[in-house]
Design a protein around this motif. Sequence first.
Motif, PDB file in Angstrom:
ATOM      1  N   SER A 140       0.847  -1.191   0.000  1.00 26.59           N
ATOM      2  CA  SER A 140       0.000   0.000   0.000  1.00 26.59           C
ATOM      3  C   SER A 140       0.881   1.238   0.000  1.00 26.59           C
ATOM      4  N   GLY A 141       0.379   2.296  -0.608  1.00 27.17           N
ATOM      5  CA  GLY A 141       1.131   3.542  -0.639  1.00 27.17           C
ATOM      6  C   GLY A 141       1.339   4.163   0.725  1.00 27.17           C
ATOM      7  N   THR A 142       0.637   3.670   1.742  1.00 27.38           N
ATOM      8  CA  THR A 142       0.807   4.194   3.097  1.00 27.38           C
ATOM      9  C   THR A 142       1.975   3.548   3.826  1.00 27.38           C
ATOM     10  N   GLU A 143       2.542   2.472   3.271  1.00 27.02           N
ATOM     11  CA  GLU A 143       3.632   1.764   3.942  1.00 27.02           C
ATOM     12  C   GLU A 143       4.981   2.358   3.550  1.00 27.02           C
ATOM     13  N   GLU A 144       5.995   2.080   4.371  1.00 29.90           N
ATOM     14  CA  GLU A 144       7.353   2.532   4.111  1.00 29.90           C
ATOM     15  C   GLU A 144       8.256   1.323   3.889  1.00 29.90           C
ATOM     16  N   ALA A 145       9.166   1.433   2.935  1.00 25.63           N
ATOM     17  CA  ALA A 145      10.148   0.375   2.677  1.00 25.63           C
ATOM     18  C   ALA A 145      11.428   1.033   2.180  1.00 25.63           C
ATOM     19  N   PRO A 146      12.164   1.703   3.063  1.00 25.72           N
ATOM     20  CA  PRO A 146      13.371   2.415   2.632  1.00 25.72           C
ATOM     21  C   PRO A 146      14.478   1.471   2.189  1.00 25.72           C
ATOM     22  N   SER A 147      15.457   2.007   1.481  1.00 26.85           N
ATOM     23  CA  SER A 147      16.583   1.186   1.035  1.00 26.85           C
ATOM     24  C   SER A 147      17.290   0.581   2.236  1.00 26.85           C
ATOM     25  N   ASP A 148      17.804  -0.633   2.035  1.00 30.20           N
ATOM     26  CA  ASP A 148      18.503  -1.409   3.063  1.00 30.20           C
ATOM     27  C   ASP A 148      17.601  -1.843   4.209  1.00 30.20           C
ATOM     28  N   SER A 149      16.283  -1.799   4.000  1.00 27.16           N
ATOM     29  CA  SER A 149      15.377  -2.385   4.983  1.00 27.16           C
ATOM     30  C   SER A 149      15.068  -3.824   4.554  1.00 27.16           C
TER      31      SER A 149
END
Length: 274
Positions: A140-149
């Motif tokens: 979902s567009g509400t979630e976060e998934a930054p690089s190196d996660s």
Amino acid sequence: MSLYNAAKRFNTQLAADAYTGDTFMCQFEPMSFSKIDGVSIEKRQISVEPTVAIPPRGAITIEGKTYLVGHGAPDFWQGDPIRITLIIQGADGLASLNSIVNELTSVAATSAYAALVFSKYVPDSDNNSKYPPQYQVFLSGTEEAPSDSLIHLDSRWFLVKQSYLSTSGLRVALANELEEPTFETISFGSKTYDPITDTSGTSSSTVKILRVKWSEHFTYLSQGSENYQRGDQQIFVPKTVTPKPSDTLTLSDGVWRILSVQNEATWSCHARRA
């Protein structure tokens, strides 16, 4: 009958917030497969009254199947909205989203519905002749998934290289599947020196680490940085211990020597077989 009432007359499909169970009525419809990023076979669309509140975390369940909800497009009549059409993407299941440091220190992950889509093969000529896969993980567009996660889905671990908010309104994370073994609880040996007695020793402690191929996570800080070689690994160590060059890590496949350490959210250690 007004056009507004006519537009909602066929809202006969019950949908529910995938997280809370709150329900609303909608129309479940076929759609053009060009309207959203993702796997075409899992694409659908629904339409709802303008007054319907879409679940805030962007996941709904219809007849036992969970979907991720993208942007909505309103239909108007005489300047007033009468329907909202929403593009939805089938989810594969609940994923765990977490940072490396939180995973190493047992901080609970965020659970979010996700869809796993094969993207391409990435040559790994630095280590072997294999072509490991890279995936797109739709959230979902509400979630976060930054690089190196990290993303854990379908009993597999994925390292996020980068993520972006797509035109469909869904978040797309480009992620590489990590080879086993990934997490290990290992014996950490730190060399000590007593200047009074001029003697050296080794202290040992147990710590949880994450190990990946060096090419998954590396940074050359200067020309003097230790060069990576075939077979090297990058090992993430929590800051409950303080690794340094020449320390050793006893992993499931033998003893590894730390060549350099970079200070990140965790200690990021360049390691080579001892």
